[in-house]
Design a protein around this motif. Structure first.
Motif, short mmCIF file in Angstrom:
data_model
loop_
_atom_site.label_atom_id
_atom_site.label_comp_id
_atom_site.label_asym_id
_atom_site.label_seq_id
_atom_site.Cartn_x
_atom_site.Cartn_y
_atom_site.Cartn_z
N GLU A 139 1.05 -1.13 -0.14
CA GLU A 139 0.03 -0.09 -0.08
C GLU A 139 0.77 1.21 0.10
OE1 GLU A 139 -3.10 2.32 0.01
OE2 GLU A 139 -3.04 0.37 -0.37
N LYS A 140 2.12 1.09 0.64
CA LYS A 140 2.90 2.21 0.84
C LYS A 140 3.49 2.55 -0.45
CE LYS A 140 4.25 2.08 5.67
NZ LYS A 140 5.10 1.98 6.60
N SER A 141 3.78 1.45 -1.32
CA SER A 141 4.38 1.51 -2.63
C SER A 141 3.35 2.34 -3.36
CB SER A 141 4.68 0.14 -3.25
OG SER A 141 5.70 -0.33 -2.49
N ARG A 142 2.11 1.78 -3.54
CA ARG A 142 0.95 2.58 -4.48
C ARG A 142 0.75 4.01 -3.93
NH1 ARG A 142 -1.49 -2.54 -3.74
NH2 ARG A 142 -2.67 -1.91 -1.69
N GLN A 183 1.65 7.46 -6.13
CA GLN A 183 0.86 8.61 -6.42
C GLN A 183 1.35 9.94 -6.08
OE1 GLN A 183 -2.61 8.44 -7.40
NE2 GLN A 183 -2.36 10.71 -7.45
N LEU A 184 2.24 9.90 -5.07
CA LEU A 184 2.87 11.22 -4.62
C LEU A 184 4.03 11.60 -5.63
CD1 LEU A 184 3.83 10.70 -0.85
CD2 LEU A 184 2.32 12.12 -1.91
N LEU A 185 4.67 10.50 -6.28
CA LEU A 185 5.37 11.01 -7.35
C LEU A 185 4.73 11.44 -8.69
CD1 LEU A 185 8.24 10.91 -8.25
CD2 LEU A 185 7.84 8.58 -9.28
N THR A 186 3.52 10.93 -8.89
CA THR A 186 2.79 11.54 -9.76
C THR A 186 2.45 13.00 -9.34
OG1 THR A 186 1.98 9.25 -10.54
CG2 THR A 186 0.72 11.21 -11.32
N ASP A 187 1.88 13.11 -8.37
CA ASP A 187 1.40 14.55 -7.89
C ASP A 187 2.63 15.61 -8.00
OD1 ASP A 187 -0.95 13.44 -7.83
OD2 ASP A 187 -1.05 13.13 -5.49
N LEU A 188 3.86 15.11 -7.60
CA LEU A 188 4.73 16.08 -7.54
C LEU A 188 5.20 16.64 -8.74
CD1 LEU A 188 7.59 14.21 -5.41
CD2 LEU A 188 6.77 16.55 -4.94
N HIS A 189 4.80 16.12 -10.15
CA HIS A 189 5.31 16.70 -11.19
C HIS A 189 4.59 17.95 -11.50
CE1 HIS A 189 7.04 12.81 -12.09
NE2 HIS A 189 7.68 13.38 -13.13
N ALA A 213 10.46 14.85 4.74
CA ALA A 213 10.95 13.21 4.76
C ALA A 213 10.08 12.30 3.82
CB ALA A 213 10.88 12.70 6.21
N ASP A 214 8.97 12.80 3.50
CA ASP A 214 7.94 12.02 2.65
C ASP A 214 7.90 12.07 1.11
OD1 ASP A 214 6.77 10.85 4.85
OD2 ASP A 214 5.52 12.30 5.25
N PHE A 215 8.89 13.19 0.75
CA PHE A 215 8.83 13.56 -0.69
C PHE A 215 10.13 14.12 -1.06
CE2 PHE A 215 7.65 17.46 1.28
CZ PHE A 215 8.34 18.40 0.65
N ILE A 216 11.14 14.32 -0.44
CA ILE A 216 12.47 14.69 -0.77
C ILE A 216 13.02 13.52 -1.61
CG2 ILE A 216 14.88 15.33 -0.06
CD1 ILE A 216 12.96 17.74 0.04
N THR A 217 13.15 12.18 -1.07
CA THR A 217 13.50 11.12 -1.75
C THR A 217 12.99 11.12 -3.52
OG1 THR A 217 14.13 10.31 0.02
CG2 THR A 217 14.22 8.96 -1.68
N LEU A 218 11.51 11.18 -3.23
CA LEU A 218 11.17 11.14 -4.67
C LEU A 218 11.67 12.23 -5.72
CD1 LEU A 218 7.43 10.27 -3.35
CD2 LEU A 218 9.09 8.70 -4.13
N LEU A 219 11.82 13.37 -4.91
CA LEU A 219 12.33 14.60 -5.76
C LEU A 219 13.60 14.03 -6.29
CD1 LEU A 219 11.17 17.80 -3.74
CD2 LEU A 219 10.43 17.05 -6.11
N GLU A 220 14.62 13.59 -5.43
CA GLU A 220 15.81 13.32 -5.88
C GLU A 220 15.87 12.13 -7.15
OE1 GLU A 220 18.69 14.29 -5.21
OE2 GLU A 220 18.55 15.31 -3.07
N GLN A 221 14.90 11.25 -6.77
CA GLN A 221 14.90 10.24 -7.80
C GLN A 221 14.40 10.79 -9.18
OE1 GLN A 221 12.43 7.06 -5.95
NE2 GLN A 221 14.31 6.65 -4.54
N SER A 222 13.41 11.72 -9.15
CA SER A 222 12.92 12.27 -10.33
C SER A 222 13.55 13.16 -11.08
CB SER A 222 11.24 12.44 -10.21
OG SER A 222 11.42 13.36 -9.49
N ALA A 223 14.67 13.66 -10.65
CA ALA A 223 15.29 14.81 -10.84
C ALA A 223 14.42 16.18 -10.76
CB ALA A 223 15.88 14.58 -12.56
#
Length: 876
Positions: A589-592, A596-602, A645-655
């Motif tokens: 569930e956390k992966s899903r 979703q967070l990665l999609t919303d970040l854009h 803590a919940d989205f910085i890593t996603l920012l790093e991974q997606s450039a």
């Protein structure tokens, strides 16, 4: 009795016939055996030839698809860049005024703003650094080169810089400088404008995806004639193609002009060779030598063809490709791959393999066949030995093919197929009981940075060293199955280390007493990476993210168990470097949620969902709040306020960290300027910077521009970088920090004490401030923790640095950290992070004496007062 002599005479004759028949039978038998053996050898050789040809064809197909993707990526990124320029409001709204000559300046005349020119310049710099694009032109409809007109805007600074460097490396005379050829290039713009005006008159409804593009035939461009102006230039290096997209008016959406990128043919030729560039000038040769590019490789077998223009680009060294294309020679293999581009299907990549090349690959097999036939003919008496040799060769071939199919060629470890098969067999034979079967999925953190920075060869050496450390770590106390010996049967009761591909490894741990023992093995694997890896001139610290899954709790079969371990591993990566996570049922569930967070970040930045909060820092020398740290928050439309803590890593991974990081920097600088203009006591701003920002080309120049636009002094801005981030590539990062120091900003080392940096590197870092990590501040309640903080503060003082204590939450911690020599305090005891208005209010209303009274600080030390008055003006 008369018949007895006849019988006696008949017996020798019968015996002679019997011997003759026996001799013929033996001869016939040998002939038959020779025929059978020869047929077996021939069939074996034929099968090996078929397998070799199939393998060569398969490898060629994979390589051709990869090369097609590389070339398509270059053309697509170039297209996307000029498409982005064409959609800029300033480009679409500008007066379509092509310059009458090169002396006319549209910026000075007010046709175009300097800021918009800078934006296009940055786009040009980015694509030129990526793909070696020569120039980007902006040409409006009505362009008339015969009247002396030149394009509205021309961007060629990167090209001119390279030309200058090339001339410095190999000085030339005026006689070596050929004339510039602009006529053909400018007339092509006229034709492209006419084509786009007729075929793409209006902005399409599906813009920007539906925006058209037009590609010219190869022609001699003026920039290439300049670039090859050295005496040893090659006429072919002066040719290029023009990739253009239309510009539509901002109001009427009608065709208005075009944006074009000039791409040299030798750039595409270098890509076909796998070289960074062709060795045209002495400077090119030096750069290729520094990158250890082997220029003596065989000619490339690729031909890049544009079916619309009929142009072909290929390795100029090849003598066979022109013969294939001219029909003078038939290739043994010909593959074709269409380049998948969003704007055209005209580009095709061809791959050829000559008959001679294929014969050379088959020749060893044929030679082996004839040798075996000759040996069989000469040694019929040793037929058994010959047959045994045939079988031995077959067994050897089988072992070789088995090893190629089951083992990783780089590290020698079992590959994904063998590991999955071994796991499946082991689970099928797993007996119900008290023991558990553990699976550890391991991924090296930031391995791509090593490849991008140091090269793939260094990355391969690192993977070999890591695999050896993992194997050695398991051998110390675990029974490790020696899978390098193919003759040994697979032992399901032994541990196994395998490489899944890239920087991913898998460890299988059968018959483990419990999860505690599995975690202990994971800790040993992590500990094996603590020592830096020596890669010649460089030393690299490696961290690994480990995901753990256990049978049967986390999966009843192999694929499910691997998926669980993989899910846990990705959660470990999101928690930071060097983390180990055990799978839990809610991880799916956390992966899903993460997806979703990665999609919303854009869309978060464009929709202005990011906000900055500021955490005050108390200056103990003045008793004032004169500094704050900018902290990003995400105001999600449905999930509410999300912390970094919940989205910085996603920012790093997606450039996306580059765009968001620049937004944070600009917003923080503007806020500091607003406070200063309002007479606030907040004098300094601290901003966290990621490694991807720091290593971005031109970051120092971008930083200077941001500070200048905000109108603040560079000395009032501090960039915070974590210790673990700087220690990934310490030598390179030290050089980057020295460049940043030249801008005048301050450098702070964040989370000090957690990154395993050596004192030798710490001494070389150009720092101003050390921030002692919260974990050490909490530990000051013990004598040992207090001693550690005293040591860290003393070290900072010896290095001439200021000290900030992070995470101060209690009066006891405040008192202890002031005793060890902290210059600033930051934490919930002073204040939580606040919005800008509340931060400024707190700074104005902060009462130092009331603060000490409210928190009982007088009780600890009745005479205690702010220390070091001279340091009150020093920024954090």
């Amino acid at each position: 009795m008369s018949s007895d002599p006849a019988r006696s005479k008949a017996r020798p004759k019968t015996r002679r016939r019997l011997r003759e028949w026996r001799g013929h039978s033996i001869t016939a038998g040998f002939v038959l055996l020779w025929l059978i053996g020869s047929l077996a050898i021939y069939r074996d050789a034929r099968q090996m030839i078929v397998d070799t040809e199939a393998k060569i064809r398969k490898e060629m197909s994979l390589e051709t698809r990869a090369m097609a993707q590389t070339l398509a990526g270059m053309l697509e990124r170039t297209y996307l860049t000029i498409r982005t320029v064409s959609l800029l409001p300033a480009v679409r709204a500008a007066v379509p005024h092509n310059r009458a000559n090169t002396d006319e300046d549209v910026v000075e005349q007010g046709y175009f703003s300097d800021r918009d020119t800078t934006i296009i310049q940055q786009l040009y710099n980015h694509i030129a650094a990526d793909i070696d694009v020569s120039e980007i032109y902006l040409v409006y409809d009505g362009f008339d080169p015969e009247q002396g007109q030149v394009p509205f805007l021309m961007f060629d600074e990167v090209l001119l810089e390279r030309i200058g460097l090339a001339k410095e490396a190999e000085p030339t005379h005026d006689a070596d400088e050929p004339e510039e050829y602009e006529a053909a290039e400018y007339m092509e713009y006229v034709q492209q404008l006419d084509h786009l005006r007729r075929h793409a008159p209006l902005l399409p409804v599906e813009a920007p995806n539906g925006i058209a593009a037009v590609t010219s035939a190869l022609l001699r461009t003026c920039d290439n004639s300049q670039y090859t102006s050295l005496a040893n230039g090659d006429e072919r290096d002066s040719h290029g193609l023009l990739l253009s997209v239309p510009v539509y008016d901002l109001s009427s959406k009608q065709f208005k002009g075009l944006v074009t990128a000039v791409l040299r043919a030798n750039v595409l030729e270098a890509a076909l060779l796998g070289w960074p560039r062709l060795p045209i000038t002495e400077l090119d040769k030096r750069l290729l030598a520094q990158r250890h590019t082997d220029l003596s490789t065989a000619p490339a077998e690729y031909v890049l063809e544009n079916r619309e223009t009929g142009d072909r680009i290929m390795d100029r060294r090849s003598a066979s490709l022109p013969r294939f294309l001219g029909g003078l020679e038939q290739p043994a293999i010909h593959l074709e791959q269409t380049l998948e581009l969003p704007y055209s299907s005209a580009w095709h990549l061809h791959r050829y393999k000559s008959t001679a090349h294929l014969d050379s690959a088959i020749a060893p097999i044929q030679r082996d066949m004839w040798q075996r036939l000759g040996l069989l003919s000469l040694l019929l008496a040793g037929l058994g030995l010959a047959v045994e040799r045939v079988f031995a060769v077959q067994r050897k071939s089988t072992r070789t093919l088995t090893r190629m199919a089951n083992y990783d060629a780089l590290t020698g470890l079992p590959n994904r197929r063998l590991v999955a098969e071994h796991l499946s067999h082991a689970l099928d034979r797993q007996q119900p009981g008290n023991s558990q079967y553990g699976v550890l999925m391991i991924d090296l953190d930031d391995f791509k940075e090593v490849n991008d920075t140091l090269g793939h060869q260094i990355g391969d050496r690192l993977l070999i060293e890591v695999s050896q450390r993992f194997v050695h770590s398991l051998r110390t106390s675990d029974q490790l199955f020696q899978l390098h010996n193919e003759a040994a049967p697979a032992d399901e009761h032994s541990a196994m280390v395998g490489r899944l591909g890239g920087d991913e490894f898998l460890v299988l741990l059968p018959n483990q007493p419990g999860l505690e023992q599995i975690l202990g093995i994971a800790e040993r694997l992590q500990a094996s990476l603590l020592e830096p890896i020596d890669l010649g001139q460089d030393q690299v610290y490696v961290h690994a993210s480990i995901g753990i899954a256990v049978h049967p709790e986390h999966g009843s079969d192999g694929p499910l168990l691997l998926r669980s371990a993989d899910t846990a591993m990705y959660l470990a990566k999101r928690q930071g470097r060097g983390q180990t996570v055990v799978f839990q049922q809610d991880l799916d569930e956390k992966s899903r949620q993460r997806l979703q967070l990665l999609t919303d970040l854009h869309s978060a930045l464009t929709q202005k969902q990011f906000v900055l909060h500021y955490q005050p820092e108390l200056n103990l020398a003045s008793g004032r709040i004169d500094c704050v740290e900018a902290l990003i928050r995400w105001q999600h439309p449905t999930l509410g306020l999300i912390y970094p803590a919940d989205f910085i890593t996603l920012l790093e991974q997606s450039a996306l960290i580059l765009e968001v990081g620049q937004w944070v920097l600009e917003t923080a600088c503007r806020q500091l300027k607003a406070w200063q203009d309002a007479g606030s006591g907040i004098e300094h701003m601290c901003v966290n910077v990621s490694l991807r920002q720091l290593t971005q080309p031109g970051f120092a120049e971008t930083l200077q521009s941001t500070i200048r636009r905000a109108g603040i002094s560079p000395g009032n801005l501090s960039l915070e970088l974590t210790e673990s981030m700087l220690m990934q590539h310490p030598e390179a990062n030290i050089r980057l920090l020295h460049e940043l120091r030249k801008t005048g900003v301050k450098i702070a080392l964040d989370d000090f004490g957690t990154g395993y940096s050596s004192f030798s590197y710490l001494r070389q870092l150009p720092l101003d401030v050390l921030k002692i990590d919260r974990s050490f501040v909490i530990d000051t309640a013990t004598e040992q923790g207090q001693a550690i903080c005293q040591t860290l503060a003393a070290l900072a003082q010896r290095l001439g640095l200021k000290v900030i204590a992070e995470g101060v939450e209690t009066t006891e911690q405040f008192f202890n950290m002031s005793e060890v020599g902290s210059d600033w305090m930051q934490g919930y005891l002073i204040s939580r992070p606040l919005a800008a208005e509340r931060t400024e209010q707190l700074a104005r209303s902060f009462d130092w004496q009331a603060f000490k009274t409210d928190n009982g600080l007088h009780g600890h030390s009745p005479d205690w007062a702010p220390r070091h008055p001279s340091s009150a003006t020093q920024p954090s």
